[in-house]
Design a protein around this motif. Sequence first.
Motif, PDB file in Angstrom:
ATOM      1  N   LEU A 132       0.828  -1.207   0.000  1.00 16.49           N
ATOM      2  CA  LEU A 132       0.000   0.000   0.000  1.00 16.49           C
ATOM      3  C   LEU A 132       0.861   1.254   0.000  1.00 16.49           C
ATOM      4  N   LYS A 133       1.978   1.203   0.694  1.00 18.94           N
ATOM      5  CA  LYS A 133       2.829   2.383   0.828  1.00 18.94           C
ATOM      6  C   LYS A 133       3.729   2.599  -0.387  1.00 18.94           C
ATOM      7  N   ASP A 134       4.424   1.566  -0.808  1.00 18.80           N
ATOM      8  CA  ASP A 134       5.472   1.720  -1.824  1.00 18.80           C
ATOM      9  C   ASP A 134       5.182   1.043  -3.157  1.00 18.80           C
ATOM     10  N   GLY A 135       4.120   0.231  -3.221  1.00 20.15           N
ATOM     11  CA  GLY A 135       3.855  -0.508  -4.451  1.00 20.15           C
ATOM     12  C   GLY A 135       4.800  -1.677  -4.653  1.00 20.15           C
ATOM     13  N   GLU A 136       5.456  -2.127  -3.573  1.00 18.94           N
ATOM     14  CA  GLU A 136       6.442  -3.211  -3.669  1.00 18.94           C
ATOM     15  C   GLU A 136       5.853  -4.519  -3.143  1.00 18.94           C
ATOM     16  N   ILE A 137       6.107  -5.592  -3.892  1.00 16.68           N
ATOM     17  CA  ILE A 137       5.640  -6.921  -3.506  1.00 16.68           C
ATOM     18  C   ILE A 137       6.799  -7.895  -3.652  1.00 16.68           C
ATOM     19  N   SER A 138       7.067  -8.633  -2.593  1.00 11.17           N
ATOM     20  CA  SER A 138       8.145  -9.617  -2.624  1.00 11.17           C
ATOM     21  C   SER A 138       7.818 -10.737  -3.603  1.00 11.17           C
ATOM     22  N   GLU A 139       8.848 -11.218  -4.296  1.00 14.01           N
ATOM     23  CA  GLU A 139       8.668 -12.323  -5.235  1.00 14.01           C
ATOM     24  C   GLU A 139       8.198 -13.596  -4.537  1.00 14.01           C
ATOM     25  N   THR A 140       8.500 -13.730  -3.250  1.00 13.34           N
ATOM     26  CA  THR A 140       8.191 -14.967  -2.522  1.00 13.34           C
ATOM     27  C   THR A 140       6.962 -14.825  -1.633  1.00 13.34           C
ATOM     28  N   THR A 141       6.196 -13.742  -1.773  1.00 18.39           N
ATOM     29  CA  THR A 141       5.063 -13.521  -0.879  1.00 18.39           C
ATOM     30  C   THR A 141       4.009 -14.616  -0.987  1.00 18.39           C
ATOM     31  N   THR A 142       3.421 -14.945   0.150  1.00 19.07           N
ATOM     32  CA  THR A 142       2.283 -15.867   0.189  1.00 19.07           C
ATOM     33  C   THR A 142       1.061 -15.172   0.785  1.00 19.07           C
ATOM     34  N   ALA A 143       1.141 -13.856   0.962  1.00 17.22           N
ATOM     35  CA  ALA A 143       0.030 -13.098   1.539  1.00 17.22           C
ATOM     36  C   ALA A 143      -1.173 -13.167   0.604  1.00 17.22           C
ATOM     37  N   PRO A 144      -2.381 -13.420   1.138  1.00 19.55           N
ATOM     38  CA  PRO A 144      -3.571 -13.491   0.292  1.00 19.55           C
ATOM     39  C   PRO A 144      -3.737 -12.231  -0.548  1.00 19.55           C
ATOM     40  N   GLY A 145      -3.947 -12.416  -1.839  1.00 17.90           N
ATOM     41  CA  GLY A 145      -4.200 -11.300  -2.732  1.00 17.90           C
ATOM     42  C   GLY A 145      -2.978 -10.696  -3.387  1.00 17.90           C
ATOM     43  N   LEU A 146      -1.817 -10.840  -2.778  1.00 17.81           N
ATOM     44  CA  LEU A 146      -0.638 -10.170  -3.325  1.00 17.81           C
ATOM     45  C   LEU A 146      -0.068 -10.883  -4.552  1.00 17.81           C
ATOM     46  N   GLN A 147      -0.162 -12.203  -4.586  1.00 15.79           N
ATOM     47  CA  GLN A 147       0.251 -12.892  -5.804  1.00 15.79           C
ATOM     48  C   GLN A 147      -0.657 -12.498  -6.962  1.00 15.79           C
ATOM     49  N   GLU A 148      -1.958 -12.345  -6.657  1.00 21.53           N
ATOM     50  CA  GLU A 148      -2.897 -11.888  -7.672  1.00 21.53           C
ATOM     51  C   GLU A 148      -2.537 -10.480  -8.131  1.00 21.53           C
ATOM     52  N   ALA A 149      -2.153  -9.636  -7.164  1.00 22.69           N
ATOM     53  CA  ALA A 149      -1.766  -8.265  -7.498  1.00 22.69           C
ATOM     54  C   ALA A 149      -0.540  -8.250  -8.405  1.00 22.69           C
ATOM     55  N   LYS A 150       0.401  -9.155  -8.149  1.00 19.68           N
ATOM     56  CA  LYS A 150       1.606  -9.244  -8.971  1.00 19.68           C
ATOM     57  C   LYS A 150       1.243  -9.520 -10.429  1.00 19.68           C
ATOM     58  N   ARG A 151       0.253 -10.370 -10.622  1.00 16.73           N
ATOM     59  CA  ARG A 151      -0.130 -10.745 -11.983  1.00 16.73           C
ATOM     60  C   ARG A 151      -0.939  -9.649 -12.675  1.00 16.73           C
ATOM     61  N   ARG A 152      -1.769  -8.969 -11.902  1.00 17.63           N
ATOM     62  CA  ARG A 152      -2.733  -8.041 -12.497  1.00 17.63           C
ATOM     63  C   ARG A 152      -2.242  -6.590 -12.546  1.00 17.63           C
ATOM     64  N   LEU A 153      -1.382  -6.212 -11.625  1.00 13.93           N
ATOM     65  CA  LEU A 153      -1.062  -4.792 -11.461  1.00 13.93           C
ATOM     66  C   LEU A 153       0.408  -4.497 -11.736  1.00 13.93           C
ATOM     67  N   ASP A 154       0.975  -5.170 -12.695  1.00 12.30           N
ATOM     68  CA  ASP A 154       2.402  -5.023 -12.966  1.00 12.30           C
ATOM     69  C   ASP A 154       2.709  -3.629 -13.501  1.00 12.30           C
ATOM     70  N   TYR A 155       3.525  -2.922 -12.756  1.00  4.70           N
ATOM     71  CA  TYR A 155       3.926  -1.556 -13.138  1.00  4.70           C
ATOM     72  C   TYR A 155       4.614  -1.549 -14.504  1.00  4.70           C
ATOM     73  N   LEU A 156       5.395  -2.578 -14.779  1.00  4.56           N
ATOM     74  CA  LEU A 156       6.174  -2.615 -16.009  1.00  4.56           C
ATOM     75  C   LEU A 156       5.310  -2.856 -17.242  1.00  4.56           C
ATOM     76  N   MET A 157       4.041  -3.279 -17.037  1.00  3.63           N
ATOM     77  CA  MET A 157       3.158  -3.538 -18.165  1.00  3.63           C
ATOM     78  C   MET A 157       2.480  -2.263 -18.655  1.00  3.63           C
ATOM     79  N   MET A 158       2.618  -1.166 -17.927  1.00  4.72           N
ATOM     80  CA  MET A 158       2.033   0.104 -18.336  1.00  4.72           C
ATOM     81  C   MET A 158       2.853   0.693 -19.478  1.00  4.72           C
ATOM     82  N   ASN A 159       2.169   1.386 -20.396  1.00  4.73           N
ATOM     83  CA  ASN A 159       2.923   2.064 -21.439  1.00  4.73           C
ATOM     84  C   ASN A 159       3.535   3.345 -20.883  1.00  4.73           C
ATOM     85  N   THR A 160       4.336   4.006 -21.684  1.00  3.94           N
ATOM     86  CA  THR A 160       5.087   5.174 -21.213  1.00  3.94           C
ATOM     87  C   THR A 160       4.168   6.272 -20.696  1.00  3.94           C
ATOM     88  N   GLN A 161       3.096   6.555 -21.423  1.00  3.20           N
ATOM     89  CA  GLN A 161       2.173   7.616 -21.020  1.00  3.20           C
ATOM     90  C   GLN A 161       1.475   7.266 -19.711  1.00  3.20           C
TER      91      GLN A 161
END
Length: 314
Positions: free
Chosen positions: A190-219
């Motif tokens: 929530l604070k930094d937008g950072e998610i550990s690669e090894t997280t098992t927290a509910p919802g965060l693996q889903e967030a990794k797949r759906r909310l990838d910062y690198l998938m956004m275009n430049t604009q």
Amino acid sequence: MPTPKYIRFDWAAKSILRNKANFGILEGLITVLLEEPVHIVEILESEGNQETSTDKFNRVDIKAKNSKDEIIIVEIQLTRELYYLERILYGVAKAITEHIQLGNTYEQVKKVYSISILYFDLGKGEDYVYRGQTVFHGVTKHDTLQITTKEKNVINMKAPEEVFPEYYLVRVNAFNKIAETHLEEWIKYLKDGEISETTTAPGLQEAKRRLDYLMMNTQERHAYDEHVNAQMIQNDVISTAIKEGRAEGRIEGLAEGRAEGRAEGRAEGRIEGLAEGRAEEALKIARNLKQIGLPVESIIAATGLTEDEISALS
């Protein structure tokens, strides 16, 4: 290796999390906070339109219904408000009345969970998550009251906290440690937008797949970065106004020999006055965000300006 960066929750909540395919992310956050599995069945549209000219709108970021038919409000607040507790109380009351129709029995009243994700300092406290419930304690016997209720033609006992609203205040900026628990991993995200690669927290693996910062275009990435920067600038503006207002109030209070309580009252007034005096800074921020094509609702969240004020900007 640095922790991967993802789209932060406050940005995602505006549109992405309303999609049924992404309910798992929202369910994860609520499951971790409530410490029990939560299943979201639908996102509710607020019916809090003004009924009279003096009524208030009930603006929330997400209002959902879970599998228990309970209502969950998630509100993301980027800048400080002097009467925030009163605001969330009103929001809960509005949600309750919106979902009970004339002629229904009180049995139809639904429990409401109010979750506030706060990107500003709210009062004093050492923790980063606070929970509030209504519990009736005996004044002389020090016991806890259980209420007799009837459900499905069966008489049973129910604790008041099973009926009354429950409040969660998540003070994002107060988190400054290494994330070790599932809750701490969520606060870190929530604070930094950072998610550990090894997280098992509910919802965060889903967030990794759906909310990838690198998938956004430049604009999109530029608009997102501007959104985060604008929030930081606005919080700094408000914090400065608060500090200056308090200092000015103390000086005048000493000079005039006023009581401390009255000095604090003047200080509160000066906080609002100084914040208004910085309106030009908010307009400048809004103008820049508008020029890069940021949605109006995001500019409102970042600057506190109204939709009409933003529309009038050139």
